[in-house]
Design a protein around this motif. Structure first.
Motif, mmCIF file in Angstrom:
data_model
loop_
_atom_site.group_PDB
_atom_site.id
_atom_site.type_symbol
_atom_site.label_atom_id
_atom_site.label_comp_id
_atom_site.label_asym_id
_atom_site.label_seq_id
_atom_site.Cartn_x
_atom_site.Cartn_y
_atom_site.Cartn_z
ATOM 1 N N THR A 176 -55.606 -12.842 -6.386
ATOM 2 C CA THR A 176 -55.904 -11.690 -5.593
ATOM 3 C C THR A 176 -55.578 -12.498 -4.099
ATOM 4 O O THR A 176 -55.601 -13.709 -4.125
ATOM 5 C CB THR A 176 -56.964 -11.068 -5.420
ATOM 6 O OG1 THR A 176 -58.154 -12.053 -5.251
ATOM 7 C CG2 THR A 176 -57.294 -10.149 -7.114
ATOM 8 N N PRO A 177 -55.383 -11.825 -2.974
ATOM 9 C CA PRO A 177 -55.484 -12.143 -1.781
ATOM 10 C C PRO A 177 -56.816 -13.030 -1.307
ATOM 11 O O PRO A 177 -56.835 -14.101 -0.873
ATOM 12 C CB PRO A 177 -55.163 -11.215 -0.714
ATOM 13 C CG PRO A 177 -54.544 -10.066 -1.445
ATOM 14 C CD PRO A 177 -55.059 -10.162 -2.977
ATOM 15 N N LYS A 178 -58.091 -12.617 -1.966
ATOM 16 C CA LYS A 178 -59.143 -13.131 -1.631
ATOM 17 C C LYS A 178 -59.338 -14.565 -2.285
ATOM 18 O O LYS A 178 -59.539 -15.634 -1.797
ATOM 19 C CB LYS A 178 -60.411 -12.376 -2.192
ATOM 20 C CG LYS A 178 -61.435 -12.904 -2.116
ATOM 21 C CD LYS A 178 -62.860 -11.944 -2.379
ATOM 22 C CE LYS A 178 -64.216 -12.402 -2.128
ATOM 23 N NZ LYS A 178 -64.549 -13.717 -2.937
ATOM 24 N N ILE A 179 -58.723 -14.645 -3.582
ATOM 25 C CA ILE A 179 -58.699 -15.846 -4.435
ATOM 26 C C ILE A 179 -57.862 -16.810 -3.452
ATOM 27 O O ILE A 179 -57.840 -17.892 -3.671
ATOM 28 C CB ILE A 179 -58.404 -15.481 -5.957
ATOM 29 C CG1 ILE A 179 -59.737 -14.808 -6.388
ATOM 30 C CG2 ILE A 179 -58.212 -17.097 -6.527
ATOM 31 C CD1 ILE A 179 -59.351 -14.400 -7.711
ATOM 32 N N LEU A 180 -56.570 -16.315 -3.344
ATOM 33 C CA LEU A 180 -55.804 -17.133 -2.656
ATOM 34 C C LEU A 180 -56.026 -17.835 -1.314
ATOM 35 O O LEU A 180 -56.096 -19.086 -1.098
ATOM 36 C CB LEU A 180 -54.567 -16.216 -2.166
ATOM 37 C CG LEU A 180 -53.364 -17.102 -1.524
ATOM 38 C CD1 LEU A 180 -52.705 -18.234 -2.210
ATOM 39 C CD2 LEU A 180 -52.100 -16.122 -1.329
ATOM 40 N N ASN A 181 -56.866 -17.219 -0.371
ATOM 41 C CA ASN A 181 -57.388 -17.509 0.758
ATOM 42 C C ASN A 181 -58.765 -18.319 0.614
ATOM 43 O O ASN A 181 -58.761 -19.545 1.212
ATOM 44 C CB ASN A 181 -58.086 -16.407 1.597
ATOM 45 C CG ASN A 181 -56.995 -15.316 2.009
ATOM 46 O OD1 ASN A 181 -55.743 -16.078 2.257
ATOM 47 N ND2 ASN A 181 -57.163 -14.223 2.469
ATOM 48 N N GLU A 185 -50.951 -7.025 -3.886
ATOM 49 C CA GLU A 185 -51.095 -7.092 -2.324
ATOM 50 C C GLU A 185 -50.611 -8.460 -2.091
ATOM 51 O O GLU A 185 -50.673 -8.826 -0.711
ATOM 52 C CB GLU A 185 -52.850 -6.995 -2.226
ATOM 53 C CG GLU A 185 -53.154 -5.465 -2.390
ATOM 54 C CD GLU A 185 -53.294 -5.005 -3.780
ATOM 55 O OE1 GLU A 185 -53.445 -3.889 -4.039
ATOM 56 O OE2 GLU A 185 -53.265 -5.961 -4.682
ATOM 57 N N VAL A 186 -50.439 -9.440 -2.743
ATOM 58 C CA VAL A 186 -50.135 -10.811 -2.487
ATOM 59 C C VAL A 186 -48.714 -10.933 -2.040
ATOM 60 O O VAL A 186 -48.454 -11.807 -1.384
ATOM 61 C CB VAL A 186 -50.264 -11.844 -3.704
ATOM 62 C CG1 VAL A 186 -50.094 -13.165 -3.365
ATOM 63 C CG2 VAL A 186 -51.827 -11.913 -4.041
#
Length: 315
Positions: free
Chosen positions: A244-249, A284-285
Motif C-alpha cells: 500500500t502507499p503507507k507501507i511503501l512510504n 493507489e500505488v
C-alpha cells in the motif's frame, strides 16, 4: 547461457529500440520477410503481445499457434507440433507449463527457440527486461538491494532474475515469502548464487515490512493459484503481502536525501512486478512515480526486439 558482454549488447540494442520508438523514428525493416512462430500453451498477455509487437516493429510476420484449436486435441505429440512450426517459421517463441519444454523443443527444431516461460522453471526474457528496467530507473545494477517478494517457489521470473543478476557485483537480495507457506526460494537457486556470485549478500524474511526496509527495488510477485493443487492451501496464503502507499512510504527511512550512490532516496524504492497482479499491490500505488511495473512491461517490447534481431543474425 549469456555472458556479461552478451547481456550488455542486448541492453544497448534495447535502448536504441526504445529511443527509436519514443522519438517516432523508423526502427527498421531488418526482419522483413521473416516469420516468428508464437506458441503459447499457457495464457499470456505481456509476453505474447510484446513478442508480437517486437517482430512487427521490425517488419516481420507472426504465425499464431493456438493450443485449443490445434491438432494436439487430436492427439498430436509435442514433438510433432514443434516440427510443424519449425517448418513454418524462422524462430519459435515457446511458453509451456512443463519445466524444460524449451530445451525439448530446441533439441527438435532447426530454427532458434526462445523460452517464453516453462512452468515453474525459468523466464529468461523477463529477466532481461527486468535488468533493463532496473538500469533505466536506477542508472546502475551493481550494488543495488532487491527484495524479491511473494511466491518465490513457483515464480519463474524471480528464478531467472536471481540467476542473471549473478553477472553483476555486490548485490544484496532479500527473499521475502509468507511464513510456513512453503513458498521460499528454491535451494537450487540459492546454491547457484553462492557458486556464481559469492560476493552477494542474501537474507531471508517472513515479515513483509522488514524484508522491504531500506531496499532499492521491491519486486512483487503474485501467489500463483494455478500452481497449487489444493485450493484451500492457496486461500490460506492469498493476500499475505499487500503493498500500500503507507507501507511503501515506510519502507525507506533515510536520514539523508541521497544515498552513497548518489540516488535520490525520495524516489526509492522503485516497485516492480512481472504482472498480472491480483491483490498484492494496491491500485493507489499506481499513481506513485516509484511504481515502475507498467514501464517494466513496456520495456518488454524493446528487449524482445533486441533478442529477435540477435537470434535471427542481425545483432
Amino acid at each position: 547461457m549469456f555472458t556479461k558482454d552478451h547481456v550488455q549488447r542486448i541492453l544497448e540494442q534495447a535502448e536504441k529500440c526504445r529511443k527509436g520508438i519514443e522519438n517516432r523514428e523508423i526502427v527498421g525493416d531488418e526482419l522483413k520477410g521473416r516469420v516468428m512462430g508464437s506458441m503459447f500453451y499457457e495464457n499470456s498477455t505481456r509476453t505474447k503481445c510484446s513478442f508480437d509487437a517486437a517482430m512487427k516493429r521490425f517488419g516481420g510476420g507472426v504465425v499464431d499457434f493456438i493450443a485449443e484449436a490445434s491438432s494436439i486435441k487430436k492427439g498430436e505429440s509435442f514433438e510433432d507440433t514443434i516440427s510443424m512450426m519449425d517448418g513454418y517459421s524462422d524462430v519459435i517463441v515457446l511458453r509451456h507449463p512443463e519445466v524444460g519444454a524449451a530445451e525439448r523443443a530446441a533439441a527438435i527444431a532447426n530454427k532458434p527457440v526462445i523460452n517464453a516461460g516453462d512452468g515453474t522453471g525459468q523466464h529468461p526474457t523477463q529477466a532481461l527486461l527486468d535488468l533493463f528496467t532496473i538500469r533505466s530507473e536506477l542508472s546502475t545494477i551493481n550494488g543495488v538491494t532487491i527484495a524479491l517478494v511473494g511466491d518465490l517457489k513457483n515464480g519463474r521470473t524471480v528464478h531467472s532474475l536471481a540467476k542473471i543478476l549473478c553477472l553483476y557485483k555486490n548485490i544484496t537480495l532479500h527473499f521475502v515469502s509468507p511464513l510456513n507457506a512453503g513458498l521460499e526460494m528454491p535451494k537450487s537457486i540459492i546454491e547457484y548464487i553462492k557458486i556464481h556470485a559469492p560476493n552477494f549478500s542474501m537474507k531471508t524474511f517472513t515479515s513483509f515490512a522488514e524484508g522491504i526496509r531500506g531496499v532499492d527495488v521491491i519486486y512483487m510477485t503474485r501467489i500463483q493459484k494455478e500452481r497449487f493443487t489444493n485450493s484451500e492451501e492457496y486461500e490460506k496464503v492469498k493476500g499475505s503481502f499487500i503493498l500500500t502507499p503507507k507501507i511503501l512510504n515506510e519502507s525507506r527511512e533515510d536520514d539523508e536525501d541521497y544515498d552513497i550512490l548518489g540516488r535520490n532516496n525520495n524516489k526509492l524504492p522503485i516497485v516492480m512486478h512481472p504482472l498480472p497482479r491480483v491483490d498484492e499491490i494496491a491500485p493507489e500505488v499506481d499513481a506513485d512515480e516509484r511504481a515502475a511495473y507498467f514501464r517494466q512491461a513496456q520495456n518488454g517490447v524493446y528487449i524482445r526486439m533486441a533478442l529477435l534481431k540477435m537470434v535471427l543474425g542481425n545483432l
